[in-house]
Design a protein around this motif. Structure first.
Motif, PDB file in Angstrom:
ATOM      1  N   VAL A  28       0.821  -1.209   0.000  1.00  0.00           N
ATOM      2  CA  VAL A  28       0.000   0.000   0.000  1.00  0.00           C
ATOM      3  C   VAL A  28       0.854   1.258   0.000  1.00  0.00           C
ATOM      4  O   VAL A  28       2.004   1.242   0.407  1.00  0.00           O
ATOM      5  CB  VAL A  28      -0.955   0.029   1.223  1.00  0.00           C
ATOM      6  CG1 VAL A  28      -1.879  -1.185   1.228  1.00  0.00           C
ATOM      7  CG2 VAL A  28      -0.197   0.126   2.533  1.00  0.00           C
ATOM      8  N   ARG A  30       0.529   4.676   1.770  1.00  0.00           N
ATOM      9  CA  ARG A  30      -0.245   5.376   2.807  1.00  0.00           C
ATOM     10  C   ARG A  30      -0.561   6.814   2.422  1.00  0.00           C
ATOM     11  O   ARG A  30      -1.611   7.331   2.774  1.00  0.00           O
ATOM     12  CB  ARG A  30       0.492   5.345   4.134  1.00  0.00           C
ATOM     13  CG  ARG A  30       0.468   3.955   4.750  1.00  0.00           C
ATOM     14  CD  ARG A  30       1.029   3.956   6.122  1.00  0.00           C
ATOM     15  NE  ARG A  30       0.009   4.428   7.060  1.00  0.00           N
ATOM     16  CZ  ARG A  30       0.166   4.439   8.368  1.00  0.00           C
ATOM     17  NH1 ARG A  30       1.296   4.032   8.898  1.00  0.00           N
ATOM     18  NH2 ARG A  30      -0.793   4.871   9.153  1.00  0.00           N
ATOM     19  N   THR A  32      -1.276   8.107  -0.474  1.00  0.00           N
ATOM     20  CA  THR A  32      -2.424   8.212  -1.393  1.00  0.00           C
ATOM     21  C   THR A  32      -3.571   7.295  -0.975  1.00  0.00           C
ATOM     22  O   THR A  32      -4.604   7.259  -1.640  1.00  0.00           O
ATOM     23  CB  THR A  32      -2.006   7.852  -2.830  1.00  0.00           C
ATOM     24  OG1 THR A  32      -1.549   6.497  -2.866  1.00  0.00           O
ATOM     25  CG2 THR A  32      -0.926   8.801  -3.336  1.00  0.00           C
ATOM     26  N   ARG A  33      -3.371   6.552   0.101  1.00  0.00           N
ATOM     27  CA  ARG A  33      -4.365   5.598   0.593  1.00  0.00           C
ATOM     28  C   ARG A  33      -4.788   4.612  -0.494  1.00  0.00           C
ATOM     29  O   ARG A  33      -5.961   4.309  -0.663  1.00  0.00           O
ATOM     30  CB  ARG A  33      -5.591   6.318   1.151  1.00  0.00           C
ATOM     31  CG  ARG A  33      -5.302   7.154   2.353  1.00  0.00           C
ATOM     32  CD  ARG A  33      -6.556   7.765   2.884  1.00  0.00           C
ATOM     33  NE  ARG A  33      -6.246   8.674   3.972  1.00  0.00           N
ATOM     34  CZ  ARG A  33      -7.100   9.516   4.471  1.00  0.00           C
ATOM     35  NH1 ARG A  33      -8.321   9.583   4.008  1.00  0.00           N
ATOM     36  NH2 ARG A  33      -6.748  10.316   5.455  1.00  0.00           N
ATOM     37  N   GLN A  97      -8.387  -1.557   2.584  1.00  0.00           N
ATOM     38  CA  GLN A  97      -8.769  -0.196   2.223  1.00  0.00           C
ATOM     39  C   GLN A  97      -9.366   0.544   3.422  1.00  0.00           C
ATOM     40  O   GLN A  97      -9.071   1.717   3.646  1.00  0.00           O
ATOM     41  CB  GLN A  97      -9.748  -0.187   1.045  1.00  0.00           C
ATOM     42  CG  GLN A  97      -9.966   1.192   0.463  1.00  0.00           C
ATOM     43  CD  GLN A  97      -8.694   1.801  -0.110  1.00  0.00           C
ATOM     44  OE1 GLN A  97      -8.059   1.208  -0.990  1.00  0.00           O
ATOM     45  NE2 GLN A  97      -8.304   2.970   0.372  1.00  0.00           N
ATOM     46  N   TRP A  99      -8.615   0.004   6.538  1.00  0.00           N
ATOM     47  CA  TRP A  99      -7.487   0.351   7.413  1.00  0.00           C
ATOM     48  C   TRP A  99      -6.802   1.611   6.898  1.00  0.00           C
ATOM     49  O   TRP A  99      -6.496   2.520   7.662  1.00  0.00           O
ATOM     50  CB  TRP A  99      -6.501  -0.822   7.499  1.00  0.00           C
ATOM     51  CG  TRP A  99      -5.389  -0.565   8.466  1.00  0.00           C
ATOM     52  CD1 TRP A  99      -5.388  -0.811   9.803  1.00  0.00           C
ATOM     53  CD2 TRP A  99      -4.109   0.020   8.168  1.00  0.00           C
ATOM     54  NE1 TRP A  99      -4.182  -0.417  10.355  1.00  0.00           N
ATOM     55  CE2 TRP A  99      -3.380   0.090   9.370  1.00  0.00           C
ATOM     56  CE3 TRP A  99      -3.514   0.490   7.007  1.00  0.00           C
ATOM     57  CZ2 TRP A  99      -2.089   0.612   9.443  1.00  0.00           C
ATOM     58  CZ3 TRP A  99      -2.231   1.009   7.070  1.00  0.00           C
ATOM     59  CH2 TRP A  99      -1.535   1.058   8.284  1.00  0.00           C
ATOM     60  N   LEU A 100      -6.586   1.677   5.589  1.00  0.00           N
ATOM     61  CA  LEU A 100      -5.941   2.854   4.996  1.00  0.00           C
ATOM     62  C   LEU A 100      -6.766   4.119   5.213  1.00  0.00           C
ATOM     63  O   LEU A 100      -6.226   5.190   5.443  1.00  0.00           O
ATOM     64  CB  LEU A 100      -5.733   2.643   3.495  1.00  0.00           C
ATOM     65  CG  LEU A 100      -4.597   1.716   3.090  1.00  0.00           C
ATOM     66  CD1 LEU A 100      -4.696   1.376   1.610  1.00  0.00           C
ATOM     67  CD2 LEU A 100      -3.256   2.340   3.411  1.00  0.00           C
ATOM     68  N   ASP A 101      -8.088   3.971   5.104  1.00  0.00           N
ATOM     69  CA  ASP A 101      -8.997   5.118   5.245  1.00  0.00           C
ATOM     70  C   ASP A 101      -9.270   5.493   6.704  1.00  0.00           C
ATOM     71  O   ASP A 101      -9.927   6.502   6.969  1.00  0.00           O
ATOM     72  CB  ASP A 101     -10.335   4.823   4.563  1.00  0.00           C
ATOM     73  CG  ASP A 101     -10.204   4.669   3.057  1.00  0.00           C
ATOM     74  OD1 ASP A 101      -9.212   5.172   2.479  1.00  0.00           O
ATOM     75  OD2 ASP A 101     -11.093   4.033   2.455  1.00  0.00           O
ATOM     76  N   GLY A 102      -8.826   4.654   7.630  1.00  0.00           N
ATOM     77  CA  GLY A 102      -9.084   4.917   9.043  1.00  0.00           C
ATOM     78  C   GLY A 102     -10.485   4.544   9.473  1.00  0.00           C
ATOM     79  O   GLY A 102     -10.953   4.974  10.523  1.00  0.00           O
TER      80      GLY A 102
END
Length: 142
Positions: A28, A30, A32-33, A97, A99-102
């Motif tokens: 990933v 981070r 650019t998520r 995704q 996790w990346l977006d919070g």
């Protein structure tokens, strides 16, 4: 950065790390998520409890799991891998995704019972031995 998830034989998310048949690896970005690359690997060690060092060598930074026993957690920590436990079931790519977006929803780890063999039947997942544990297993679950 690489995020790993335990997978069942059919490629779906394995809610219990110790029952995984293989690992989904998601590279990933981070900033650019974005998920850059996804692959699936089957570690040589048949016991998921022993996958920590192997995952570390693959460059894994984070592992998303529903539940993970203490022995496997210790091996992940020794390999420098952050364990995010209590992850609800879902499509693996969507979980990464989130996790990346919070927005990843976390609950209690499915293995907070201490993985000492007591209470497993009470919350519905397998007992060790059902995924190939043997007397020489060193995952700390026995």
């Amino acid at each position: 950065m690489i995020i790993a998830l335990p997978l069942n034989q059919d490629g779906s998310f394995s809610s219990h790390f110790g029952a995984a048949a293989k690992i989904g690896l998601h590279e990933v970005d981070r900033a650019t998520r974005a998920i850059v690359r996804t692959s699936v690997a089957v570690p040589r060690d048949p016991e998921p409890c022993g996958w920590g060092a192997w995952l570390g060598k693959q460059g894994v930074n984070v592992v998303l799991v529903g539940g993970m026993g203490g022995g496997a957690r210790q091996r992940m920590a020794a390999a420098g891998i952050e364990v995010v436990a209590g992850v609800a079931s879902g499509e693996p790519r969507a979980l990464v995704q989130a996790w990346l977006d919070g927005s990843l929803v976390q609950g209690t780890s499915a293995c907070e019972c201490g993985h000492d063999g007591q209470g497993h039947g009470k919350h519905g997942h397998h007992h060790h031995g059902e995924h190939g544990h043997h007397d020489g297993c060193t995952c700390g679950a026995h």
